[in-house]
Write an enzyme that holds these catalytic residues in place. Structure first.
Site, PDB file in Angstrom:
ATOM      1  CB  VAL A 169      -7.457   4.803 -12.488  1.00  0.00           C
ATOM      2  CG1 VAL A 169      -8.974   4.961 -12.320  1.00  0.00           C
ATOM      3  CG2 VAL A 169      -7.153   3.590 -13.360  1.00  0.00           C
ATOM      4  CB  VAL A 211      -0.834  10.821  -3.003  1.00  0.00           C
ATOM      5  CG1 VAL A 211      -1.692  11.300  -4.166  1.00  0.00           C
ATOM      6  CG2 VAL A 211      -0.270  12.016  -2.242  1.00  0.00           C
ATOM      7  NE  ARG A 212       4.466   4.347   0.382  1.00  0.00           N
ATOM      8  CZ  ARG A 212       5.210   3.290   0.091  1.00  0.00           C
ATOM      9  NH1 ARG A 212       5.112   2.731  -1.118  1.00  0.00           N
ATOM     10  NH2 ARG A 212       6.052   2.791   0.966  1.00  0.00           N
ATOM     11  CG  ASP A 247       3.777   2.525   3.903  1.00  0.00           C
ATOM     12  OD1 ASP A 247       3.996   3.020   2.782  1.00  0.00           O
ATOM     13  OD2 ASP A 247       4.673   2.141   4.670  1.00  0.00           O
ATOM     14  CB  ALA A 281      -4.734   3.645  -2.846  1.00  0.00           C
ATOM     15  CE1 TYR A 327      -4.821  -6.229  -7.383  1.00  0.00           C
ATOM     16  CE2 TYR A 327      -5.861  -7.558  -9.082  1.00  0.00           C
ATOM     17  CZ  TYR A 327      -5.651  -6.332  -8.481  1.00  0.00           C
ATOM     18  OH  TYR A 327      -6.301  -5.220  -8.951  1.00  0.00           O
ATOM     19  CE  LYS A 331      -7.810  -4.472  -5.857  1.00  0.00           C
ATOM     20  NZ  LYS A 331      -8.168  -3.039  -5.688  1.00  0.00           N
TER      21      LYS A 331
END
Length: 330
Positions: A28, A47-48, A60, A82, A151, A155
């Site tokens: 995505v 980004v990581r 992280d 992320a 999960y 969220k």
């Protein structure tokens, strides 16, 4: 068979904003950054671990992540993609604590730093799973949340943390709740289904009567793009999908058509599948397979004036094109 290639559709250019995208190297994230670049925004890719000079590494994602370098100066909008994804069926997945650490505490920490740095709008990609699964009627954004796994709970808790930050600071929050996202590069059960159809394996799905919503990546990215600037998006939660709900057998037929295959659907009685699920200890997986997960996206249409950029069949054909090319070079 697909008669023409599916080309990205370039949206109209609008005001230039500085937009931070987390998870920018995911499926995505890459597609979104490309579209935002095309619309004239200044995109910061978080980004990581960076592999290119234009990515900003943040390490992280947790309650202690330092976002100061990525946020920089004068960031207008943050799109938070992320997160810790759920495990695929049958795989050993992350614990509930890991979901909480990344999806809930990590999101709340980012939101607080955004507010402190003057970010105007925070767009959070959540999941329709916060509303549960298996309801026969379409889910609506006003339904009560009943998240059923680690999960979805993480969220949902992240959503609540964001609304608290918004109330305390005035930062605008937009929450998007998509269903399963399919696209070139898709993995998990969707890819397994494509492989089974390609190999002409019989599927015991012919008697299932349900309704499922999905969303093609191009449509999800277009919704996010619209929410970056649309004034009516602030403070709202939207369910997002292709707007074309299908039963599991119909989805199989459409995927098969995109692959140029004829599906072999066995009319196995649902009662037999339920019994097999109980015997094999796969009750939850069978319930998900048989159940409905249909979404009402009328608020998205009415409040933001959005209509799907791609039809489901176009999305499936683009995904099938990718699959055939990948298979050819494997």
């Amino acid at each position: 068979m697909c008669r023409r290639p599916i080309q990205p559709r370039t949206p109209k250019k609008g005001p230039c904003l500085r937009v931070l995208v987390t998870g920018a190297n995911g499926l995505v994230g890459r597609a979104l950054c490309s579209v935002l670049d095309q619309t004239g925004h200044q995109v910061v890719r978080a980004v990581r671990t960076s592999t290119t000079p234009w990515e900003v590494p943040v390490g992280d994602l947790n309650k202690s992540t330092d976002w100061s370098e990525a946020l920089g100066q004068n960031t207008d909008v943050v799109v938070h993609l992320a997160g810790q994804v759920p495990s695929t069926v049958g795989a050993v997945g992350p614990t509930g604590d890991r979901h909480t650490e990344v999806n809930t505490l990590g999101t709340a920490n980012l939101a607080r730093q955004c507010a402190q740095n003057g970010v105007k709008r925070f767009i959070f990609v959540s999941t329709v799973k916060v509303l549960g699964e298996g309801k026969s009627e379409p889910y609506r954004d006003t339904d009560l949340a009943v998240p059923a796994d680690a999960y979805a709970i993480s969220k949902w808790d992240a959503e609540q943390a964001l609304w608290q930050v918004a109330a305390e600071t005035g930062m605008e929050v937009v929450v998007l709740r998509p269903p399963l996202v399919y696209c070139p590069g898709v993995k998990g059960n969707f890819l397994s289904l494509m492989q089974a159809l390609d190999k002409r394996r019989p599927l015991p799905l012919g008697d299932i009567q349900n309704q499922r919503s999905l969303i093609y990546l191009g449509n999800l990215v277009d919704v996010i793009r619209l929410c970056v600037t649309h004034p009516n998006a602030a403070g709202k939660t939207f369910l997002v999908s292709d707007g074309d709900d299908v039963s599991t057998p119909e989805l199989v037929r459409r995927i098969a058509a995109a692959l140029g295959r004829r599906p072999f659907l066995l009319p196995v009685p649902v009662s037999w599948m339920l019994s097999a699920g109980r015997v094999l200890g796969k009750q939850a997986a069978v319930d998900r397979l048989l159940g409905s997960l249909c979404m009402d996206i009328s608020p998205l249409r009415e409040e933001l004036g959005w209509t799907p950029t791609y039809t489901m069949q176009e999305g499936l054909e683009a995904t099938a094109q990718w699959y055939r090319k990948t298979k050819a070079v494997a």
